[in-house]
Design a protein around this motif. Structure first.
Motif, PDB file in Angstrom:
ATOM      1  N   ASP A   1      -5.295  97.109  34.619  1.00  0.00           N
ATOM      2  CA  ASP A   1      -6.634  96.625  34.937  1.00  0.00           C
ATOM      3  C   ASP A   1      -7.253  95.903  33.744  1.00  0.00           C
ATOM      4  OD1 ASP A   1      -6.858  97.747  37.596  1.00  0.00           O
ATOM      5  OD2 ASP A   1      -6.989  99.705  36.625  1.00  0.00           O
ATOM      6  N   VAL A   2      -7.018  96.445  32.543  1.00  0.00           N
ATOM      7  CA  VAL A   2      -7.623  95.907  31.326  1.00  0.00           C
ATOM      8  C   VAL A   2      -6.597  95.956  30.200  1.00  0.00           C
ATOM      9  CG1 VAL A   2      -9.477  96.160  29.622  1.00  0.00           C
ATOM     10  CG2 VAL A   2      -9.911  96.723  32.024  1.00  0.00           C
ATOM     11  N   VAL A   3      -6.531  94.892  29.403  1.00  0.00           N
ATOM     12  CA  VAL A   3      -5.686  94.859  28.202  1.00  0.00           C
ATOM     13  C   VAL A   3      -6.578  94.440  27.031  1.00  0.00           C
ATOM     14  CG1 VAL A   3      -3.665  93.845  27.082  1.00  0.00           C
ATOM     15  CG2 VAL A   3      -3.630  94.272  29.545  1.00  0.00           C
ATOM     16  N   VAL A   4      -6.496  95.205  25.934  1.00  0.00           N
ATOM     17  CA  VAL A   4      -7.351  94.945  24.772  1.00  0.00           C
ATOM     18  C   VAL A   4      -6.471  94.610  23.572  1.00  0.00           C
ATOM     19  CG1 VAL A   4      -9.289  95.776  23.406  1.00  0.00           C
ATOM     20  CG2 VAL A   4      -8.952  96.656  25.719  1.00  0.00           C
ATOM     21  N   VAL A   5      -6.751  93.471  22.940  1.00  0.00           N
ATOM     22  CA  VAL A   5      -5.891  92.920  21.892  1.00  0.00           C
ATOM     23  C   VAL A   5      -6.747  92.454  20.711  1.00  0.00           C
ATOM     24  CG1 VAL A   5      -4.017  91.265  21.435  1.00  0.00           C
ATOM     25  CG2 VAL A   5      -4.491  91.973  23.795  1.00  0.00           C
ATOM     26  N   CYS A   6      -6.278  92.667  19.504  1.00  0.00           N
ATOM     27  CA  CYS A   6      -6.986  92.137  18.336  1.00  0.00           C
ATOM     28  C   CYS A   6      -6.917  90.608  18.332  1.00  0.00           C
ATOM     29  CB  CYS A   6      -6.379  92.682  17.040  1.00  0.00           C
ATOM     30  SG  CYS A   6      -4.719  92.079  16.696  1.00  0.00           S
ATOM     31  N   CYS A   7      -7.839  89.984  17.610  1.00  0.00           N
ATOM     32  CA  CYS A   7      -7.841  88.526  17.523  1.00  0.00           C
ATOM     33  C   CYS A   7      -8.223  88.080  16.123  1.00  0.00           C
ATOM     34  CB  CYS A   7      -8.817  87.932  18.540  1.00  0.00           C
ATOM     35  SG  CYS A   7      -8.859  86.128  18.530  1.00  0.00           S
ATOM     36  N   GLY A   8      -7.357  87.291  15.500  1.00  0.00           N
ATOM     37  CA  GLY A   8      -7.660  86.637  14.236  1.00  0.00           C
ATOM     38  C   GLY A   8      -7.709  85.140  14.519  1.00  0.00           C
ATOM     39  N   GLY A   9      -6.581  84.464  14.309  1.00  0.00           N
ATOM     40  CA  GLY A   9      -6.490  83.058  14.699  1.00  0.00           C
ATOM     41  C   GLY A   9      -6.294  82.884  16.185  1.00  0.00           C
ATOM     42  N   GLY A  10      -5.843  83.973  16.843  1.00  0.00           N
ATOM     43  CA  GLY A  10      -5.728  83.957  18.300  1.00  0.00           C
ATOM     44  C   GLY A  10      -4.325  83.856  18.847  1.00  0.00           C
ATOM     45  N   GLY A  11      -3.300  83.824  17.996  1.00  0.00           N
ATOM     46  CA  GLY A  11      -1.931  83.657  18.477  1.00  0.00           C
ATOM     47  C   GLY A  11      -1.438  84.796  19.344  1.00  0.00           C
ATOM     48  N   LEU A  12      -1.670  86.043  18.913  1.00  0.00           N
ATOM     49  CA  LEU A  12      -1.233  87.195  19.704  1.00  0.00           C
ATOM     50  C   LEU A  12      -2.018  87.278  21.007  1.00  0.00           C
ATOM     51  CD1 LEU A  12       0.402  89.814  20.062  1.00  0.00           C
ATOM     52  CD2 LEU A  12      -1.452  91.007  18.868  1.00  0.00           C
ATOM     53  N   LEU A  13      -3.334  87.181  20.920  1.00  0.00           N
ATOM     54  CA  LEU A  13      -4.176  87.259  22.110  1.00  0.00           C
ATOM     55  C   LEU A  13      -3.778  86.191  23.122  1.00  0.00           C
ATOM     56  CD1 LEU A  13      -6.637  88.373  23.653  1.00  0.00           C
ATOM     57  CD2 LEU A  13      -8.076  86.849  22.277  1.00  0.00           C
ATOM     58  N   ALA A  14      -3.573  84.980  22.660  1.00  0.00           N
ATOM     59  CA  ALA A  14      -3.203  83.880  23.555  1.00  0.00           C
ATOM     60  C   ALA A  14      -1.862  84.143  24.234  1.00  0.00           C
ATOM     61  CB  ALA A  14      -3.146  82.571  22.769  1.00  0.00           C
ATOM     62  N   GLY A  15      -0.880  84.599  23.452  1.00  0.00           N
ATOM     63  CA  GLY A  15       0.449  84.841  24.009  1.00  0.00           C
ATOM     64  C   GLY A  15       0.455  85.976  25.016  1.00  0.00           C
ATOM     65  N   VAL A  16      -0.185  87.086  24.678  1.00  0.00           N
ATOM     66  CA  VAL A  16      -0.228  88.242  25.576  1.00  0.00           C
ATOM     67  C   VAL A  16      -0.995  87.887  26.848  1.00  0.00           C
ATOM     68  CG1 VAL A  16      -1.169  90.570  25.860  1.00  0.00           C
ATOM     69  CG2 VAL A  16       0.053  89.969  23.767  1.00  0.00           C
ATOM     70  N   ALA A  17      -2.124  87.221  26.698  1.00  0.00           N
ATOM     71  CA  ALA A  17      -2.936  86.858  27.862  1.00  0.00           C
ATOM     72  C   ALA A  17      -2.176  85.915  28.790  1.00  0.00           C
ATOM     73  CB  ALA A  17      -4.245  86.221  27.408  1.00  0.00           C
ATOM     74  N   ALA A  18      -1.512  84.919  28.215  1.00  0.00           N
ATOM     75  CA  ALA A  18      -0.750  83.974  29.036  1.00  0.00           C
ATOM     76  C   ALA A  18       0.378  84.684  29.773  1.00  0.00           C
ATOM     77  CB  ALA A  18      -0.195  82.852  28.159  1.00  0.00           C
ATOM     78  N   ALA A  19       1.094  85.569  29.071  1.00  0.00           N
ATOM     79  CA  ALA A  19       2.210  86.290  29.688  1.00  0.00           C
ATOM     80  C   ALA A  19       1.738  87.113  30.875  1.00  0.00           C
ATOM     81  CB  ALA A  19       2.886  87.194  28.652  1.00  0.00           C
ATOM     82  N   ILE A  20       0.626  87.800  30.715  1.00  0.00           N
ATOM     83  CA  ILE A  20       0.123  88.681  31.778  1.00  0.00           C
ATOM     84  C   ILE A  20      -0.422  87.881  32.951  1.00  0.00           C
ATOM     85  CG2 ILE A  20      -1.700  90.351  32.310  1.00  0.00           C
ATOM     86  CD1 ILE A  20      -1.183  91.521  29.465  1.00  0.00           C
TER      87      ILE A  20
END
Length: 323
Positions: free
Chosen positions: A177-196
């Motif tokens: 239902d919800v995924v929570v990810v750290c964000c600096g420049g945004g690379g991890l957040l962008a990749g995880v969000a796109a994958a899901i």
């Protein structure tokens, strides 16, 4: 980034990158995901939370995922330069040694000395400069020393490699239902969000978490373009001088919102996790800090994934956190 845009990140591309990461000679780990209820961590919400333990990843953080995909698409024996507060630099140095490449990491002066020493132990040069000078020093290395710049968060291959984390999450919890990810420049957040999202989880809410003293993606969302700022936080890995262009575009498309936490909340989170047997660096505990401080809306009764993104914190740093 040239012609690269959010449309370039397709599910087929992400699945191919996942295979590259899984078979990488760098030894990337499919890290454990454990139910919060099977830990001694405090929880005052009635919801089903799972914790993805990237603090147990090779080189101590998720960064090795993107690096594995990046280096697989670069010539062996190259001469590369990057900028990093530590975790990307460590993975970059690890990969450089494995592939026989020359490398240089330009680090902010605020990065812990222990990380600089560790990176140099892999045979990679380190230069520490004020955060505002990071890109100018990188550009000097490219122009004067003919180095190739590998971006630590604004790079298609890197983001596709980071997306492997999101695909691993879906193997365990197909419809979070919800995924929570750290964000600096945004690379991890962008990749995880796109994958899901590209995997068919259109209803999943994905949140990025930034320190309030280094909220470049938060400000970018407000201004509707990637922006920079003078950043300051104990979470140095989440404090690059600007948000990435491609990460911003992807986050705008796939991320519900960015929430902010302060340094006191980050400090408390590091201590709480440590008391429960989890060694997590300040940058790595941002998602946890957001959840325990009620920064994520409407979690009651939901299935939630919390990503602990890194555990690179030395004994010299841990003494600065309350017991």
């Amino acid at each position: 980034m040239g012609e690269v845009s959010a449309d370039s990140l397709t599910l087929d591309l992400l699945r191919a990158a996942w295979q590259t990461v899984r078979s990488s000679p760098l030894g990337v780990i499919n890290t454990p995901m454990i139910p919060w209820c099977q830990t001694t961590l405090p929880l005052h919400l009635r919801c089903n939370i799972h914790i993805k333990l990237e603090n147990m990843q090779r080189t101590g953080s998720f960064k090795i995922r993107g690096v594995a995909n990046q280096f697989s698409r670069r010539p062996k024996g190259g001469h590369f330069v990057t900028m990093s507060a530590g975790n990307y630099g460590k993975s970059f140095a690890y990969a450089s040694k494995h592939y026989g490449s020359k490398g240089k990491v330009v680090m902010p002066e605020t990065a812990p000395v222990s990380r600089s020493i560790l990176i140099q132990s892999f045979g990679v040069e380190v230069e520490q400069v004020p955060t505002s000078c990071l890109m100018s020093v990188v550009n000097r290395c490219v122009q004067e020393d003919a180095m190739t710049f590998l971006h630590s968060y604004d790079d298609l291959d890197l983001i596709a490699g980071h997306a492997s984390l999101g695909l691993e999450v879906l193997e365990v919890i197909p419809k979070p239902d919800v995924v929570v990810v750290c964000c600096g420049g945004g690379g991890l957040l962008a990749g995880v969000a796109a994958a899901i999202k590209l995997s068919g989880c259109g209803e999943t809410r994905i949140y990025g978490v930034e320190p309030d003293g280094a909220c470049t993606m938060y400000r970018s969302f407000i201004e509707k373009k990637p922006v920079g700022m003078e950043t300051k936080s104990i979470a140095t890995g989440l404090a690059p001088p600007f948000a990435g262009t491609l990460p911003f575009e992807l986050c705008q498309r796939y991320v519900e919102g960015i929430v902010l936490i302060n340094d006191e909340e980050i400090q408390a989170a590091v201590s709480t996790l440590y008391r429960s047997g989890l060694v997590v660096e300040p940058s790595g505990c941002a998602a946890f800090a957001a959840i325990v401080n009620n920064k994520i809306p409407e979690l009651e009764g939901k299935t939630v994934v919390c990503i602990l993104s890194g555990g690179n914190i030395g004994k010299d740093e841990l003494v600065n956190f309350p017991g």
